[in-house]
Enzyme design. Structure first.
Site, PDB file in Angstrom:
ATOM      1  N   GLN A 281      -6.948   0.050  12.519  1.00 42.39           N
ATOM      2  CA  GLN A 281      -6.493  -1.046  11.652  1.00 42.39           C
ATOM      3  C   GLN A 281      -6.259  -2.327  12.446  1.00 42.39           C
ATOM      4  OE1 GLN A 281      -5.115   1.217   7.760  1.00 42.39           O
ATOM      5  NE2 GLN A 281      -3.376   0.603   8.961  1.00 42.39           N
TER       6      GLN A 281
ATOM      7  N   ARG B 142       0.828  -1.223   0.000  1.00 48.19           N
ATOM      8  CA  ARG B 142       0.000   0.000   0.000  1.00 48.19           C
ATOM      9  C   ARG B 142       0.855   1.263   0.000  1.00 48.19           C
ATOM     10  NH1 ARG B 142      -3.000  -3.333   2.892  1.00 48.19           N
ATOM     11  NH2 ARG B 142      -2.227  -2.690   4.928  1.00 48.19           N
TER      12      ARG B 142
ATOM     13  N   VAL C 224      -6.414  12.040   8.896  1.00 47.33           N
ATOM     14  CA  VAL C 224      -6.373  11.112  10.036  1.00 47.33           C
ATOM     15  C   VAL C 224      -6.051   9.707   9.538  1.00 47.33           C
ATOM     16  CG1 VAL C 224      -7.756  10.060  11.871  1.00 47.33           C
ATOM     17  CG2 VAL C 224      -7.936  12.504  11.426  1.00 47.33           C
TER      18      VAL C 224
ATOM     19  N   SER D 296     -12.638  -2.068  10.787  1.00 50.34           N
ATOM     20  CA  SER D 296     -12.853  -2.243  12.231  1.00 50.34           C
ATOM     21  C   SER D 296     -11.865  -1.400  13.031  1.00 50.34           C
ATOM     22  CB  SER D 296     -12.654  -3.711  12.626  1.00 50.34           C
ATOM     23  OG  SER D 296     -13.425  -4.560  11.823  1.00 50.34           O
TER      24      SER D 296
ATOM     25  N   TYR E  28     -12.476   9.863   2.353  1.00 48.89           N
ATOM     26  CA  TYR E  28     -13.534   9.596   3.335  1.00 48.89           C
ATOM     27  C   TYR E  28     -13.018   9.866   4.755  1.00 48.89           C
ATOM     28  CZ  TYR E  28     -11.875   5.096   5.208  1.00 48.89           C
ATOM     29  OH  TYR E  28     -11.165   4.119   5.856  1.00 48.89           O
TER      30      TYR E  28
ATOM     31  N   TYR F  96       0.049   4.347  -2.370  1.00 54.54           N
ATOM     32  CA  TYR F  96      -0.154   5.721  -1.884  1.00 54.54           C
ATOM     33  C   TYR F  96       0.779   6.682  -2.617  1.00 54.54           C
ATOM     34  CZ  TYR F  96      -2.517   3.405   2.052  1.00 54.54           C
ATOM     35  OH  TYR F  96      -3.338   2.629   2.825  1.00 54.54           O
TER      36      TYR F  96
END
Ligand SMILES: C[S@@+](CC[C@H](N)C(=O)[O-])C[C@H]1O[C@@H](n2cnc3c(N)ncnc32)[C@H](O)[C@@H]1O
Length: 288
Positions: free
Chosen positions: A179, A79, A110, A247, A105, A83
């Site tokens: 995470q 990732r 954050v 979650s 989103y 990014y």
């Protein structure tokens, strides 16, 4: 008064091209600020990282010039690299002189690297670049669970970072683990939970929390058709629990706050000098 745009770059005010990163909130359409919405509506191009296709459609109704950042997630690619590719794509458009908006989103700043990095680079190149705040998952959590982070203090960590680095957990305050679903992953390539890594995470947390300590698996709804998840489970059952990429784990305090008599003395105070109001503030109210 200096406005955000003026304050946002080592300004060469003649330089065309700008970047504003905004948060769109968690719940579809209703949690975006008026200012964020206005930036989206007036942008030349909007880069979007939203949680589902319904949110994508809503965004396209505000501005049809959308570039979906989800395309940069490639199976097997770390990732971190995805990014970086997002940042490159955003900056390419800024450098062509466009007024670019990054719509992410939650809160764009954050637990989100790409918006901060895009703004940092754009500013270093002399473009106006800044962020507008949004409603993050953590904001929703305080509302849904009825928890005030000011009551006994609050710590928040990305779970794997907490595991891999020497942080100091304070079991007298609230602990929020972001995470949690990919706890213990070091590859940045997985999107699935690993039961063994979750069991090791529980063992790690046992330094401060008993196996029977109640923790809350929290998921705020993105859509009006979804309901909030706030599953209260025993810590020892975490690995058995279905966790996803959205979650968040909330761990209420395991012990009471202790007075620091040395610092009280520095202020010329004794425990008895604290008003009942101050004492009251440190009592955790039962969450819903
Ligand atoms: C990369 S971070 C993005 C956070 C986002 N920028 C925000 O402001 O909420 C992803 C993590 O945020 C948390 N998260 C994202 N969506 C959530 C939701 N709907 N409910 C609860 N936590 C969520 C989870 O901990 C997830 O692993």
């Amino acid at each position: 008064m200096v406005n955000k745009a003026q304050n946002s770059a080592n300004l060469d005010s003649s330089k065309a091209g700008s970047l504003v990163c905004v948060g769109t909130g968690i719940a579809l359409a209703g949690q975006i600020t008026t200012i964020a919405k206005s930036h989206i509506e007036n942008a030349d191009v909007v880069f979007a990282a939203l949680p589902n296709s319904i949110a994508d459609q809503w965004l396209a109704s505000l501005n049809p010039n959308i570039i979906n950042l989800q395309q940069f997630y490639v199976d097997g690619m770390p990732r971190t690299e995805c990014y970086q590719n997002m940042v490159n794509a955003i900056l390419t458009e800024v450098r062509t002189g466009k007024n670019v908006v990054g719509a992410f989103y939650g809160h764009a700043g954050v637990f989100a690297w790409a918006p901060h990095e895009s703004i940092r680079i754009a500013r270093s190149e002399g473009y106006s670049a800044y962020m507008e705040p949004g409603i993050s998952a953590e904001d929703c959590l305080y509302a849904d669970l009825g928890i005030d982070p000011g009551t006994v203090g609050c710590q928040a960590f990305e779970t794997s970072q907490l595991l891999f680095y020497k942080h100091t957990v304070d079991p007298a305050s609230l602990l929020i683990l972001w995470q949690i679903g990919i706890a213990g992953d070091h590859t940045f390539t997985t999107y699935d939970s690993d039961i063994n890594k979750l069991e090791l995470t529980v063992q790690f947390l046992n330094q401060w929390y008993d196996n029977d300590h109640e923790v809350i698996v929290y998921e705020a709804p993105f859509l009006p058709t979804q309901t909030v998840r706030m599953d209260r489970i025993k810590l020892k059952d975490l690995a058995k629990c279905k966790l996803s990429m959205i979650s968040t784990l909330v761990i209420p305090p395991a012990k009471k706050l202790e007075l620091d008599h040395e610092t009280l003395a520095m202020f010329g105070l004794k425990a008895a000098d604290l008003t009942s109001h101050q004492e009251k503030r440190t009592e955790i109210t039962e969450v819903n």
